[in-house]
Design a protein around this motif. Structure first.
Motif, PDB file in Angstrom:
ATOM      1  N   ASN A 161       0.823  -1.197   0.000  1.00 46.44           N
ATOM      2  CA  ASN A 161       0.000   0.000   0.000  1.00 46.44           C
ATOM      3  C   ASN A 161       0.866   1.261   0.000  1.00 46.44           C
ATOM      4  N   VAL A 162       1.902   1.284   0.803  1.00 41.79           N
ATOM      5  CA  VAL A 162       2.802   2.438   0.819  1.00 41.79           C
ATOM      6  C   VAL A 162       3.403   2.646  -0.574  1.00 41.79           C
ATOM      7  N   LEU A 163       3.872   1.575  -1.191  1.00 44.38           N
ATOM      8  CA  LEU A 163       4.490   1.694  -2.519  1.00 44.38           C
ATOM      9  C   LEU A 163       3.486   2.178  -3.559  1.00 44.38           C
ATOM     10  N   VAL A 189      10.413  11.378  -4.052  1.00 46.78           N
ATOM     11  CA  VAL A 189       9.289  10.755  -3.357  1.00 46.78           C
ATOM     12  C   VAL A 189       9.786   9.425  -2.805  1.00 46.78           C
ATOM     13  N   HIS A 190       9.675   9.269  -1.493  1.00 46.51           N
ATOM     14  CA  HIS A 190      10.155   8.068  -0.800  1.00 46.51           C
ATOM     15  C   HIS A 190       8.982   7.249  -0.284  1.00 46.51           C
ATOM     16  N   GLY A 191       9.146   5.938  -0.249  1.00 46.95           N
ATOM     17  CA  GLY A 191       8.180   5.046   0.381  1.00 46.95           C
ATOM     18  C   GLY A 191       8.830   4.429   1.610  1.00 46.95           C
ATOM     19  N   MET A 192       8.225   4.640   2.781  1.00 42.97           N
ATOM     20  CA  MET A 192       8.784   4.122   4.033  1.00 42.97           C
ATOM     21  C   MET A 192       7.659   3.565   4.885  1.00 42.97           C
ATOM     22  N   ILE A 193       8.012   2.708   5.833  1.00 37.14           N
ATOM     23  CA  ILE A 193       7.008   2.120   6.711  1.00 37.14           C
ATOM     24  C   ILE A 193       7.516   2.121   8.142  1.00 37.14           C
ATOM     25  N   TYR A 194       6.588   2.400   9.046  1.00 29.70           N
ATOM     26  CA  TYR A 194       6.908   2.527  10.459  1.00 29.70           C
ATOM     27  C   TYR A 194       6.504   1.262  11.205  1.00 29.70           C
ATOM     28  N   ALA A 221       6.132  -1.678  16.789  1.00 27.44           N
ATOM     29  CA  ALA A 221       6.769  -2.626  17.710  1.00 27.44           C
ATOM     30  C   ALA A 221       8.168  -2.185  18.139  1.00 27.44           C
ATOM     31  N   ASP A 222       8.962  -1.656  17.190  1.00 33.31           N
ATOM     32  CA  ASP A 222      10.329  -1.285  17.553  1.00 33.31           C
ATOM     33  C   ASP A 222      10.636   0.201  17.352  1.00 33.31           C
ATOM     34  N   GLY A 223       9.670   0.954  16.849  1.00 30.62           N
ATOM     35  CA  GLY A 223       9.854   2.391  16.679  1.00 30.62           C
ATOM     36  C   GLY A 223      10.711   2.802  15.500  1.00 30.62           C
ATOM     37  N   LEU A 224      11.023   1.867  14.603  1.00 29.13           N
ATOM     38  CA  LEU A 224      11.886   2.185  13.465  1.00 29.13           C
ATOM     39  C   LEU A 224      11.087   2.493  12.205  1.00 29.13           C
ATOM     40  N   LEU A 225      11.600   3.437  11.433  1.00 21.99           N
ATOM     41  CA  LEU A 225      11.056   3.775  10.131  1.00 21.99           C
ATOM     42  C   LEU A 225      11.935   3.075   9.096  1.00 21.99           C
ATOM     43  N   ARG A 226      11.344   2.188   8.327  1.00 24.27           N
ATOM     44  CA  ARG A 226      12.097   1.386   7.363  1.00 24.27           C
ATOM     45  C   ARG A 226      11.907   1.904   5.941  1.00 24.27           C
ATOM     46  N   ASP A 227      12.999   1.967   5.212  1.00 28.34           N
ATOM     47  CA  ASP A 227      13.004   2.382   3.827  1.00 28.34           C
ATOM     48  C   ASP A 227      12.563   1.198   2.976  1.00 28.34           C
ATOM     49  N   LEU A 228      11.546   1.387   2.129  1.00 25.40           N
ATOM     50  CA  LEU A 228      11.069   0.325   1.242  1.00 25.40           C
ATOM     51  C   LEU A 228      11.767   0.367  -0.119  1.00 25.40           C
ATOM     52  N   ASN A 229      12.865   1.103  -0.194  1.00 25.42           N
ATOM     53  CA  ASN A 229      13.681   1.190  -1.409  1.00 25.42           C
ATOM     54  C   ASN A 229      12.918   1.749  -2.600  1.00 25.42           C
ATOM     55  N   PHE A 230      12.068   2.716  -2.322  1.00 25.28           N
ATOM     56  CA  PHE A 230      11.400   3.476  -3.376  1.00 25.28           C
ATOM     57  C   PHE A 230      11.799   4.927  -3.179  1.00 25.28           C
ATOM     58  N   SER A 290      12.293  11.440 -10.656  1.00 23.34           N
ATOM     59  CA  SER A 290      11.839  11.984 -11.933  1.00 23.34           C
ATOM     60  C   SER A 290      10.726  11.109 -12.479  1.00 23.34           C
ATOM     61  N   ASP A 291      10.019  11.651 -13.440  1.00 21.96           N
ATOM     62  CA  ASP A 291       8.940  10.898 -14.064  1.00 21.96           C
ATOM     63  C   ASP A 291       9.468   9.674 -14.805  1.00 21.96           C
ATOM     64  N   THR A 292      10.715   9.761 -15.262  1.00 19.99           N
ATOM     65  CA  THR A 292      11.274   8.643 -16.030  1.00 19.99           C
ATOM     66  C   THR A 292      11.734   7.482 -15.166  1.00 19.99           C
ATOM     67  N   ASP A 293      11.954   7.711 -13.858  1.00 17.26           N
ATOM     68  CA  ASP A 293      12.440   6.594 -13.043  1.00 17.26           C
ATOM     69  C   ASP A 293      11.426   6.042 -12.052  1.00 17.26           C
ATOM     70  N   ASN A 294      10.245   6.673 -11.910  1.00 18.52           N
ATOM     71  CA  ASN A 294       9.350   6.204 -10.853  1.00 18.52           C
ATOM     72  C   ASN A 294       8.779   4.823 -11.108  1.00 18.52           C
ATOM     73  N   ASN A 295       8.493   4.461 -12.350  1.00 18.72           N
ATOM     74  CA  ASN A 295       7.983   3.106 -12.627  1.00 18.72           C
ATOM     75  C   ASN A 295       9.043   2.046 -12.341  1.00 18.72           C
ATOM     76  N   ALA A 296      10.272   2.317 -12.737  1.00 19.18           N
ATOM     77  CA  ALA A 296      11.357   1.368 -12.465  1.00 19.18           C
ATOM     78  C   ALA A 296      11.604   1.244 -10.963  1.00 19.18           C
ATOM     79  N   GLN A 297      11.548   2.370 -10.257  1.00 21.70           N
ATOM     80  CA  GLN A 297      11.719   2.345  -8.801  1.00 21.70           C
ATOM     81  C   GLN A 297      10.617   1.514  -8.145  1.00 21.70           C
ATOM     82  N   PHE A 298       9.396   1.679  -8.626  1.00 26.66           N
ATOM     83  CA  PHE A 298       8.265   0.933  -8.083  1.00 26.66           C
ATOM     84  C   PHE A 298       8.450  -0.569  -8.297  1.00 26.66           C
ATOM     85  N   GLU A 299       8.771  -0.963  -9.520  1.00 29.79           N
ATOM     86  CA  GLU A 299       8.950  -2.391  -9.831  1.00 29.79           C
ATOM     87  C   GLU A 299      10.082  -2.997  -8.999  1.00 29.79           C
ATOM     88  N   ARG A 300      11.156  -2.252  -8.848  1.00 27.45           N
ATOM     89  CA  ARG A 300      12.288  -2.745  -8.057  1.00 27.45           C
ATOM     90  C   ARG A 300      11.902  -2.899  -6.585  1.00 27.45           C
TER      91      ARG A 300
END
Length: 160
Positions: free
Chosen positions: A94-96, A120-125, A128-137, A141-151
């Motif tokens: 959902n975040v992604l 634009v970053h996608g992260m999740i909190y 349980a442990d208070g950490l914000l995790r990077d979902l690697n999104f 730019s408009d040219t890289d957001n689809n590739a970032q999403f798929e990855r």
């Protein structure tokens, strides 16, 4: 853990629809600054996500959950097995998806078209442990957001 040295960071809850502009003022303000990090975030164990995964009717809230149910239907293999792990995986998906929606807004699209440095970053909190995790999104730019999403989605196939 990633830190942000930014002039402004807009935090957006992970229920952003391109038709729902409750977060648009935050995006517009972020758009006015020079360097931007827009963080779309959700949290593990979300009750709304669990309700969407349950495939039951909950009344009026079903209208709000519809987009999460759509995500559930797109990724059945990532959600196989059910239980808390499936709820957490759907929280991540959902975040992604919502980060991708933020990338599609005219506010972000126009900023990129003007050459502004907006990420634009996608992260999740985790409550349980208070950490914000990077979902690697991290779309810049408009040219890289689809590739970032798929990855980022492909990276979810690796179990925690």
């Amino acid at each position: 853990m990633k830190t942000f040295g930014v002039s402004h960071a807009a935090m957006i809850a992970a229920s952003f629809s391109t038709a729902l502009f409750l977060s648009a003022p935050g995006l517009a303000h972020a758009d006015d600054d020079m360097r931007q990090d827009i963080i779309v975030t959700g949290h593990y164990g979300c009750g709304g996500i669990a309700a969407a995964l349950a495939s039951r009717s909950f009344g009026l809230i079903d209208n709000w959950l519809r987009h999460v149910q759509d995500i559930r239907e797109r990724y059945p293999t990532l959600l196989a097995g059910g239980g808390p792990a499936a709820v957490d995986r759907l929280c991540e998906l959902n975040v992604l998806e919502q980060a991708q929606n933020v990338c599609r807004t005219t506010i972000v699209q126009d900023a990129w078209a003007r050459g502004q440095n907006v990420a634009v970053h996608g992260m999740i909190y985790s409550v349980a442990d208070g950490l914000l995790r990077d979902l690697n999104f991290c779309a810049t730019s408009d040219t890289d957001n689809n590739a970032q999403f798929e990855r980022a989605v492909a990276g979810l196939t690796e179990l925690r």
